[in-house]
Each structure stands twice: as structure tokens, then as C-alpha cells.
Design a protein around this motif. Structure first.
Motif, PDB file in Angstrom:
ATOM      1  N   GLY A  27       0.803  -1.204   0.000  1.00  0.00           N
ATOM      2  CA  GLY A  27       0.000   0.000   0.000  1.00  0.00           C
ATOM      3  C   GLY A  27       0.840   1.260   0.000  1.00  0.00           C
ATOM      4  O   GLY A  27       0.308   2.356   0.028  1.00  0.00           O
ATOM      5  N   VAL A  28       2.176   1.100  -0.040  1.00  0.00           N
ATOM      6  CA  VAL A  28       3.029   2.276  -0.127  1.00  0.00           C
ATOM      7  C   VAL A  28       2.730   3.018  -1.425  1.00  0.00           C
ATOM      8  O   VAL A  28       2.663   4.231  -1.465  1.00  0.00           O
ATOM      9  N   LEU A  29       2.543   2.257  -2.482  1.00  0.00           N
ATOM     10  CA  LEU A  29       2.130   2.878  -3.732  1.00  0.00           C
ATOM     11  C   LEU A  29       0.671   3.282  -3.568  1.00  0.00           C
ATOM     12  O   LEU A  29      -0.138   2.520  -3.049  1.00  0.00           O
ATOM     13  N   VAL A  30       0.331   4.457  -3.984  1.00  0.00           N
ATOM     14  CA  VAL A  30      -1.016   4.946  -3.740  1.00  0.00           C
ATOM     15  C   VAL A  30      -2.000   4.588  -4.845  1.00  0.00           C
ATOM     16  O   VAL A  30      -3.203   4.699  -4.667  1.00  0.00           O
ATOM     17  N   GLU A  31      -1.492   4.153  -5.999  1.00  0.00           N
ATOM     18  CA  GLU A  31      -2.380   3.776  -7.085  1.00  0.00           C
ATOM     19  C   GLU A  31      -2.076   2.360  -7.528  1.00  0.00           C
ATOM     20  O   GLU A  31      -0.928   1.937  -7.526  1.00  0.00           O
ATOM     21  N   ALA A  32      -3.099   1.639  -7.892  1.00  0.00           N
ATOM     22  CA  ALA A  32      -2.915   0.285  -8.388  1.00  0.00           C
ATOM     23  C   ALA A  32      -2.158   0.331  -9.710  1.00  0.00           C
ATOM     24  O   ALA A  32      -2.131   1.361 -10.391  1.00  0.00           O
ATOM     25  N   ASN A  33      -1.552  -0.808 -10.045  1.00  0.00           N
ATOM     26  CA  ASN A  33      -0.792  -0.901 -11.287  1.00  0.00           C
ATOM     27  C   ASN A  33      -1.634  -0.376 -12.440  1.00  0.00           C
ATOM     28  O   ASN A  33      -2.750  -0.805 -12.660  1.00  0.00           O
ATOM     29  N   ALA A  34      -1.062   0.553 -13.164  1.00  0.00           N
ATOM     30  CA  ALA A  34      -1.799   1.194 -14.254  1.00  0.00           C
ATOM     31  C   ALA A  34      -1.608   0.472 -15.583  1.00  0.00           C
ATOM     32  O   ALA A  34      -1.946   1.010 -16.619  1.00  0.00           O
ATOM     33  N   GLY A  35      -1.065  -0.732 -15.544  1.00  0.00           N
ATOM     34  CA  GLY A  35      -0.918  -1.493 -16.761  1.00  0.00           C
ATOM     35  C   GLY A  35       0.441  -1.394 -17.406  1.00  0.00           C
ATOM     36  O   GLY A  35       0.639  -1.890 -18.503  1.00  0.00           O
ATOM     37  N   TRP A  36       1.408  -0.791 -16.756  1.00  0.00           N
ATOM     38  CA  TRP A  36       2.734  -0.641 -17.348  1.00  0.00           C
ATOM     39  C   TRP A  36       3.665  -1.789 -17.014  1.00  0.00           C
ATOM     40  O   TRP A  36       4.744  -1.884 -17.560  1.00  0.00           O
ATOM     41  N   PHE A  70       2.660 -18.182  -0.203  1.00  0.00           N
ATOM     42  CA  PHE A  70       2.754 -16.735  -0.227  1.00  0.00           C
ATOM     43  C   PHE A  70       1.903 -16.211  -1.383  1.00  0.00           C
ATOM     44  O   PHE A  70       1.765 -16.855  -2.408  1.00  0.00           O
ATOM     45  N   GLN A  71       1.363 -15.033  -1.202  1.00  0.00           N
ATOM     46  CA  GLN A  71       0.506 -14.419  -2.213  1.00  0.00           C
ATOM     47  C   GLN A  71       1.100 -13.070  -2.617  1.00  0.00           C
ATOM     48  O   GLN A  71       1.678 -12.369  -1.784  1.00  0.00           O
ATOM     49  N   ILE A  72       0.941 -12.719  -3.879  1.00  0.00           N
ATOM     50  CA  ILE A  72       1.445 -11.445  -4.393  1.00  0.00           C
ATOM     51  C   ILE A  72       0.266 -10.548  -4.714  1.00  0.00           C
ATOM     52  O   ILE A  72      -0.674 -10.967  -5.390  1.00  0.00           O
ATOM     53  N   ASP A  73       0.305  -9.324  -4.226  1.00  0.00           N
ATOM     54  CA  ASP A  73      -0.736  -8.347  -4.526  1.00  0.00           C
ATOM     55  C   ASP A  73      -0.383  -7.705  -5.871  1.00  0.00           C
ATOM     56  O   ASP A  73       0.418  -6.775  -5.951  1.00  0.00           O
ATOM     57  N   TYR A  74      -0.984  -8.217  -6.926  1.00  0.00           N
ATOM     58  CA  TYR A  74      -0.660  -7.744  -8.268  1.00  0.00           C
ATOM     59  C   TYR A  74      -1.152  -6.322  -8.530  1.00  0.00           C
ATOM     60  O   TYR A  74      -0.737  -5.693  -9.488  1.00  0.00           O
ATOM     61  N   ASN A  75      -2.019  -5.823  -7.678  1.00  0.00           N
ATOM     62  CA  ASN A  75      -2.465  -4.438  -7.853  1.00  0.00           C
ATOM     63  C   ASN A  75      -1.326  -3.458  -7.614  1.00  0.00           C
ATOM     64  O   ASN A  75      -1.341  -2.351  -8.131  1.00  0.00           O
ATOM     65  N   PHE A  76      -0.335  -3.876  -6.811  1.00  0.00           N
ATOM     66  CA  PHE A  76       0.744  -2.958  -6.472  1.00  0.00           C
ATOM     67  C   PHE A  76       2.130  -3.480  -6.852  1.00  0.00           C
ATOM     68  O   PHE A  76       3.109  -2.774  -6.691  1.00  0.00           O
ATOM     69  N   CYS A  77       2.244  -4.709  -7.327  1.00  0.00           N
ATOM     70  CA  CYS A  77       3.529  -5.265  -7.754  1.00  0.00           C
ATOM     71  C   CYS A  77       3.991  -4.545  -9.026  1.00  0.00           C
ATOM     72  O   CYS A  77       3.235  -4.422  -9.985  1.00  0.00           O
ATOM     73  N   LYS A  78       5.238  -4.077  -9.016  1.00  0.00           N
ATOM     74  CA  LYS A  78       5.785  -3.394 -10.182  1.00  0.00           C
ATOM     75  C   LYS A  78       6.433  -4.352 -11.164  1.00  0.00           C
ATOM     76  O   LYS A  78       6.815  -3.960 -12.245  1.00  0.00           O
ATOM     77  N   GLY A  79       6.635  -5.611 -10.737  1.00  0.00           N
ATOM     78  CA  GLY A  79       7.256  -6.588 -11.615  1.00  0.00           C
ATOM     79  C   GLY A  79       8.752  -6.403 -11.743  1.00  0.00           C
ATOM     80  O   GLY A  79       9.332  -6.700 -12.794  1.00  0.00           O
ATOM     81  N   CYS A  80       9.388  -5.949 -10.693  1.00  0.00           N
ATOM     82  CA  CYS A  80      10.832  -5.692 -10.755  1.00  0.00           C
ATOM     83  C   CYS A  80      11.635  -6.984 -10.867  1.00  0.00           C
ATOM     84  O   CYS A  80      12.744  -6.989 -11.378  1.00  0.00           O
TER      85      CYS A  80
END
Length: 102
Positions: A27-36, A70-80
Motif C-alpha cells: 500500500g506504499v504505492l497509492v495507485e494500483a498498477n496502471a498497466g505498465w 505466499f501471495q502477491i498483490d498484483y495491484n501494487f507489484c511493479k514486476g521488478c
């Protein structure tokens, strides 16, 4: 003011020695992944040893210690890909977005 010193980090030999958690909570990122994001991490639950390395090192704290895996919150994962790179048993693979193999 003196500069911070760079020190090497040694992973504890036991889970009890692990730090309390990642440096940031989801939740540090304030917006969900915008598709990038172009690649997303996928955890193979059968390979995962629950060493918590991915959870500890995720820069955005988007990996949750769920049951049974473990689960990944894809709404905020940047895919680094840091989690996949650091996984000692290669239980995490990076899958191209839109690819159905993950």
C-alpha cells in the motif's frame, strides 16, 4: 553529517532470526498498477520452501505470507523481479503479462 556505511547483510540461519518484516507494508504505492508492468512474478507453491526471502526483500512489500503459500498483490507489484532473482530454489518465475502460463 557522515554518510551511511554500506554493510553486507547475512541471512539468519533460522526463521526466528529473520527481521520482523519488509521495510514497507503493501500500500506504499497509492495507485494500483496502471498497466505498465511487463512481467509479473508467479510463485510455484510446490517448490517454495517458505524461506521468506521474497517477502523480506520485496521493495514494495506486496508479498503476503498467506496459507498455504505466499501471495502477491498484483495491484501494487511493479514486476521488478527481485523476488524471482533472490529465490534460492527458483520457485518464482517472471511471466510476461498476458501470457496464460502463470
Amino acid at each position: 553529517m557522515p554518510k551511511p556505511q554500506i554493510t553486507s547483510f547475512a541471512f539468519p540461519s533460522r526463521k526466528e532470526g529473520m527481521p520482523l518484516g519488509p521495510s514497507a507494508v503493501a500500500g506504499v504505492l497509492v495507485e494500483a498498477n496502471a498497466g505498465w508492468r511487463t512481467f509479473r512474478p508467479v510463485i510455484n507453491g510446490e517448490k517454495c520452501t517458505r524461506c521468506q526471502r521474497c517477502w523480506l526483500l520485496c521493495p514494495d512489500g506486496v508479498i503476503e505470507r498467506g496459507e498455504p503459500y505466499f501471495q502477491i498483490d498484483y495491484n501494487f507489484c511493479k514486476g521488478c523481479g527481485l523476488c524471482a532473482y533472490e529465490c534460492p530454489v527458483k520457485a518464482i518465475t517472471m511471466v510476461k503479462e498476458g501470457d496464460s502460463n502463470g
